[in-house]
Design an enzyme around this catalytic site. Structure first.
Site, PDB file in Angstrom:
ATOM      1  N   GLY A  18       2.361   0.336   6.508  1.00 33.08           N
ATOM      2  CA  GLY A  18       3.605   0.714   5.623  1.00 33.08           C
ATOM      3  C   GLY A  18       2.774   0.258   4.264  1.00 33.08           C
TER       4      GLY A  18
ATOM      5  N   GLN B 239       3.957  -1.147  -4.588  1.00 36.16           N
ATOM      6  CA  GLN B 239       2.652  -1.592  -4.141  1.00 36.16           C
ATOM      7  C   GLN B 239       1.565  -0.569  -4.915  1.00 36.16           C
ATOM      8  OE1 GLN B 239       3.461  -2.147   0.130  1.00 36.16           O
ATOM      9  NE2 GLN B 239       1.896  -3.588  -0.233  1.00 36.16           N
TER      10      GLN B 239
ATOM     11  N   CYS C 195      -0.511  -8.080   4.372  1.00 37.46           N
ATOM     12  CA  CYS C 195       0.352  -7.155   3.527  1.00 37.46           C
ATOM     13  C   CYS C 195      -0.947  -6.512   2.619  1.00 37.46           C
ATOM     14  CB  CYS C 195       1.025  -7.778   2.634  1.00 37.46           C
ATOM     15  SG  CYS C 195       1.779  -6.955   1.216  1.00 37.46           S
ATOM     16  N   LEU C 196      -0.983  -5.263   2.441  1.00 38.69           N
ATOM     17  CA  LEU C 196      -2.045  -4.609   1.525  1.00 38.69           C
ATOM     18  C   LEU C 196      -2.053  -5.103   0.220  1.00 38.69           C
ATOM     19  CD1 LEU C 196      -1.590  -1.123   2.876  1.00 38.69           C
ATOM     20  CD2 LEU C 196      -3.362  -2.625   3.623  1.00 38.69           C
TER      21      LEU C 196
ATOM     22  N   HIS D 179       9.697  -5.161   6.335  1.00 36.85           N
ATOM     23  CA  HIS D 179       8.509  -5.787   5.273  1.00 36.85           C
ATOM     24  C   HIS D 179       8.739  -4.853   4.268  1.00 36.85           C
ATOM     25  CE1 HIS D 179       4.183  -7.464   4.708  1.00 36.85           C
ATOM     26  NE2 HIS D 179       4.381  -6.145   3.989  1.00 36.85           N
ATOM     27  N   GLU D 180       8.592  -3.680   4.140  1.00 37.03           N
ATOM     28  CA  GLU D 180       8.522  -2.542   3.144  1.00 37.03           C
ATOM     29  C   GLU D 180       9.747  -2.775   2.362  1.00 37.03           C
ATOM     30  OE1 GLU D 180       5.605  -1.670   2.426  1.00 37.03           O
ATOM     31  OE2 GLU D 180       4.812  -2.261   4.327  1.00 37.03           O
TER      32      GLU D 180
ATOM     33  N   HIS E 273       9.814  -5.494  -0.012  1.00 34.82           N
ATOM     34  CA  HIS E 273       8.937  -5.127  -0.937  1.00 34.82           C
ATOM     35  C   HIS E 273       9.837  -4.565  -2.275  1.00 34.82           C
ATOM     36  CE1 HIS E 273       4.711  -5.911  -0.812  1.00 34.82           C
ATOM     37  NE2 HIS E 273       4.989  -5.238   0.660  1.00 34.82           N
TER      38      HIS E 273
END
Length: 164
Positions: A43, A48, A86-87, A128-129, A132
């Site tokens: 994701g 991000q 997480c990226l 999760h996204e 963000h």
């Protein structure tokens, strides 16, 4: 596209609603899918990659979803605690608690409204996204003890972010 890391102010900001779905947005969504794959993620939210808009991409088992202006309509009472990463927080993995099943509403890349029930990894990744886009990171959902364990890593990431 470059993935911003922990410490970047955009990660703590509530993103703006998308007003227009056009070729430019679809080009960005395609680039985000490539960026997410290159980073070996499932994701990636717009903020991000430095874009202050409410959209994200997900890919699970070669199935891609491009999600614009997402909302969660219902959360299941059943919750699960599973390790997340997480990226924007490279190298940090901790258990976070999320609803097992959710009912969601969003627009796809063609502007078509979708209402779906997601469960398991799809539900977790969507939550999760969406977090963000609301300026929330998964580390905000972990135990105090686990937060203490990652403090040094977070400081290192913040330094990297402020230097880039």
């Amino acid at each position: 596209m470059k993935i911003v890391v922990y410490g970047a102010p955009i990660l703590r900001k509530v993103s703006e609603k998308v007003e227009k779905i056009d070729k430019e947005l679809n080009k960005i969504l395609d680039e985000m899918v490539d960026t997410m794959r290159d980073a070996k993620g499932i994701g990636l939210a717009a903020n991000q990659v430095g874009i202050d808009k409410r959209f994200f991409v997900l890919e699970i088992e070669h199935n891609v979803k491009k999600i614009i202006n997402p909302e969660i309509l219902e959360f299941s009472e059943e919750v699960v605690e599973i390790e997340e990463g997480c990226l924007s927080l490279p190298g940090i993995y901790k258990k976070a608690t999320r609803s097992e099943t959710i009912k969601v509403k969003y627009l796809d890349e063609n502007g078509k409204e979708k209402i779906e029930v997601l469960e398991g990894l799809w539900a977790r990744a969507f939550q999760h996204e969406l977090d963000h886009l609301d300026g929330i990171l998964f580390i905000d959902r972990i135990s105090l003890m686990n937060k203490r364990l990652i403090l040094k890593k977070l400081e290192q990431l913040r330094k990297i972010s402020s230097n880039s």
